[in-house]
Design a protein around this motif. Structure first.
Motif, short mmCIF file in Angstrom:
data_model
loop_
_atom_site.label_atom_id
_atom_site.label_comp_id
_atom_site.label_asym_id
_atom_site.label_seq_id
_atom_site.Cartn_x
_atom_site.Cartn_y
_atom_site.Cartn_z
N THR A 112 0.82 -1.22 0.00
CA THR A 112 0.00 0.00 0.00
C THR A 112 0.85 1.27 0.00
O THR A 112 0.37 2.34 -0.37
CB THR A 112 -0.91 0.02 1.23
N PHE A 165 3.41 5.24 -3.59
CA PHE A 165 3.73 6.62 -3.24
C PHE A 165 5.23 6.93 -3.32
O PHE A 165 5.63 8.08 -3.17
CB PHE A 165 3.24 6.93 -1.82
N ASP A 200 1.15 15.43 -0.81
CA ASP A 200 0.06 14.46 -0.98
C ASP A 200 -0.32 13.90 0.39
O ASP A 200 0.44 13.15 1.02
CB ASP A 200 0.53 13.34 -1.92
N ASN A 250 -2.41 11.61 1.19
CA ASN A 250 -2.48 10.15 1.19
C ASN A 250 -1.11 9.53 1.37
O ASN A 250 -0.95 8.50 2.04
CB ASN A 250 -3.12 9.65 -0.10
N ALA A 251 -0.08 10.18 0.79
CA ALA A 251 1.29 9.66 0.92
C ALA A 251 1.80 9.81 2.35
O ALA A 251 2.39 8.88 2.92
CB ALA A 251 2.21 10.38 -0.06
N ARG A 304 0.02 10.18 5.09
CA ARG A 304 -0.76 9.33 5.99
C ARG A 304 -0.30 7.88 5.91
O ARG A 304 -0.16 7.20 6.94
CB ARG A 304 -2.25 9.44 5.66
N GLU A 305 -0.05 7.40 4.70
CA GLU A 305 0.39 6.00 4.55
C GLU A 305 1.77 5.80 5.15
O GLU A 305 2.06 4.75 5.74
CB GLU A 305 0.37 5.60 3.08
N ARG A 341 1.29 5.48 8.83
CA ARG A 341 0.69 4.17 9.14
C ARG A 341 1.74 3.06 9.14
O ARG A 341 1.80 2.26 10.08
CB ARG A 341 -0.42 3.83 8.14
N TRP A 376 -4.94 4.42 11.92
CA TRP A 376 -5.53 5.04 10.73
C TRP A 376 -6.30 6.28 11.15
O TRP A 376 -6.76 6.39 12.30
CB TRP A 376 -6.46 4.08 10.01
N ASP A 416 -9.86 11.03 6.12
CA ASP A 416 -9.40 12.16 5.32
C ASP A 416 -9.62 13.48 6.07
O ASP A 416 -10.64 13.68 6.73
CB ASP A 416 -10.16 12.23 3.99
N CYS A 439 -2.42 14.73 10.27
CA CYS A 439 -1.55 13.55 10.15
C CYS A 439 -0.18 13.86 10.77
O CYS A 439 0.54 14.72 10.26
CB CYS A 439 -1.40 13.16 8.69
#
Length: 504
Positions: free
Chosen positions: A37, A41, A56, A58-59, A61-62, A65, A77, A80, A84
């Motif tokens: 996942t 990124f 980004d 999402n990047a 946050r991942e 994680r 987690w 949105d 973060c």
């Protein structure tokens, strides 16, 4: 971040030596190979270094994680839009508090309690500090917040980690409006000072203090008082004791100000990022609450986003009678924050600096002067600066010198509030002597022509004999050098702001 190599001109990373990433920064290539996942990124720049797009959400946050799972065994987690956190930076804060708790600057009030207990102000949906503190050090936590989303996801993140879930409690904050100013607190006779203190000689708790003098008032940034939900008073229960509180406060006054950095995307809601009056007002409210709660906490701490606010907040803490104040700097990548900690417990020992740069002369180049600006103009500005801080000064046109004298009271005031270059310092009422027992401190500032448009400004500390019998000459010299350093650096900022406009 994927490599230890640092580019020329890039700000060095200040990482706590106990931090897992101190000498082992996150390896993006390794993480991408282990977590499918995260792999989409990661990309490689022209020099072959693995990178992610920090703009980004999402990047980022991942990355958070997978770091929490890979390095800390935590499942985590956030939805949105929620704030973060970066794991290395938040770990620095945890380890700094670990240092505070392990130091013997102030006594351990509850020596029989083996597990430290902390209070996380505004824990957020990410609940990062309780999760890290519990997993790394086995600490217990109470985390507070006001929004349904934050409370729901903080609980989810705790339940996703059953091995530490019993260590963390999430507490909803009642949204009722608290008292808006310190004047309201002072109106209640005795409320300010009726608290328990530890008698270091007798080893027992006693009731101390009347109401504070009426002239001691807290002033929030830009004249605004805090008008939000309760922070500590009204959330901490009667009789509760904590070793520390911590806070990542709302740094900004408006959501537009919060979005000014185009290089990062850490998310963040209005409640997490914005407070009328900004962080200064929010942290001022924590200070006001700490005055009421006093020894309910061994240490009060908060992160600070602006160094200019740090100096103002330190002054507030001395005004309300804090016995000790400590600061530190957190630098991770391009982000710089400061840590502020204070206590109302009596110091268990007098703090003596272990290492002070014994510099009695300093200098800097003043560049970018215009044709109509002369060395005499600079000298006049030097004289005006020292007059503005209350020092006496005498300009000598013939030698291009300004001789400056600081009274003992001014000397002591600067020594209390100084934060040397943002690095961690022990700040106490360091001389511990009445100002009228301290000699005046003298220094000389000289201006020299170098090349057209450039001047050399030099400062020389003119030290005198030790003012108080029994005070070490080394300690007195260190105090003088500290004050001299602070004053000269402030002078440098003032002169460069006024004369070096073209090259700033």
């Amino acid at each position: 971040m994927g490599s230890k190599k640092r580019k020329r001109g890039e700000r060095p990373t200040t990482t706590h030596p106990h931090n897992k990433y101190f000498d082992n920064p996150p390896d993006f290539t390794l993480l991408a190979s282990k977590y499918s996942t995260f792999a989409p990124f990661v990309f490689y720049s022209g020099d072959g270094r693995p990178r992610i797009d920090w703009t980004d959400f999402n990047a980022t946050r991942e990355l958070t994680r997978v770091l929490l799972h890979h390095d800390h065994g935590l499942n985590w987690w956030i939805p949105d839009g929620q704030l973060c956190p970066t794991v290395p930076n938040r770990s620095n804060y945890i380890h700094w508090i670990e240092d505070l708790l392990s130091s013997d600057i102030i006594p351990k009030v509850q020596a029989d309690r083996k597990t430290a207990k902390g209070f996380d102000i505004g824990t957020g949906a990410n609940c990062i500090y309780p999760l890290l503190g519990a997993s790394l050090l086995g600490w217990k936590f109470v985390g507070s917040d006001v929004t349904d989303v934050a409370l729901e996801w903080a609980e989810k993140n705790i339940k996703s980690n059953p091995h530490i879930s019993e260590l963390i409690e999430i507490r909803r904050v009642n949204m009722e409006r608290p008292a808006s100013s310190s004047e309201e607190l002072n109106d209640e006779p005795g409320k300010y000072g009726q608290c328990t203190n530890v008698d270091s000689d007798k080893g027992k708790a006693v009731v101390i203090g009347p109401s504070p003098p009426s002239h001691i008032q807290m002033h929030s940034g830009r004249g605004k008082g805090y008008g939000g939900p309760p922070i500590l008073v009204g959330v901490v229960k009667d009789g509760e004791k904590f070793d520390f509180c911590m806070c990542n406060p709302p740094f900004f006054e408006t959501i537009e100000e919060a979005g000014l950095n185009p290089k990062t995307s850490c998310g963040g809601t209005m409640q997490e990022m914005v407070c009328p009056g900004g962080e200064s007002t929010f942290i001022t409210r924590i200070i006001e609450d700490s005055v009421q709660l006093r020894q309910s906490f061994r240490w009060y701490t908060s992160m600070v986003g602006r160094k200019t606010n740090l100096k103002v907040l330190i002054s507030k803490l001395w005004e309300v009678g804090a016995t000790i104040v400590k600061t530190t700097e957190f630098v991770q990548g391009q982000t710089c924050r400061w840590g502020l900690a204070w206590s109302f417990l009596p110091a268990s020992k007098k703090i003596v600096p272990t290492r002070v740069a014994e510099k009695n002369n300093m200098s800097f180049m003043l560049e970018g002067l215009q044709r109509h600006q002369s060395g005499f103009d600079v000298l006049q500005s030097v004289e005006s600066y020292f007059c503005s801080i209350g020092a006496s000064s005498k300009l000598d046109k013939a030698s291009f010198n300004v001789d400056v004298t600081l009274s003992g009271e001014q000397f002591n005031s600067i020594l209390k509030t100084q934060t040397q270059n943002g690095n961690e310092q022990d700040i106490l009422t360091s001389a511990n002597y009445p100002s009228n027992q301290l000699n005046d401190m003298r220094l000389r500032v000289s201006v020299f022509q170098q090349i057209p448009g450039t001047l050399l400004v030099r400062g020389l500390l003119l030290q005198k004999e030790v003012p108080v019998p029994g005070l070490s000459k080394i300690i007195w010299s260190s105090h003088c050098c500290r004050v001299f350093s602070v004053i000269f650096q402030q002078l440098q900022e003032v002169l460069k702001s006024k004369f070096s406009k073209e090259i700033r």
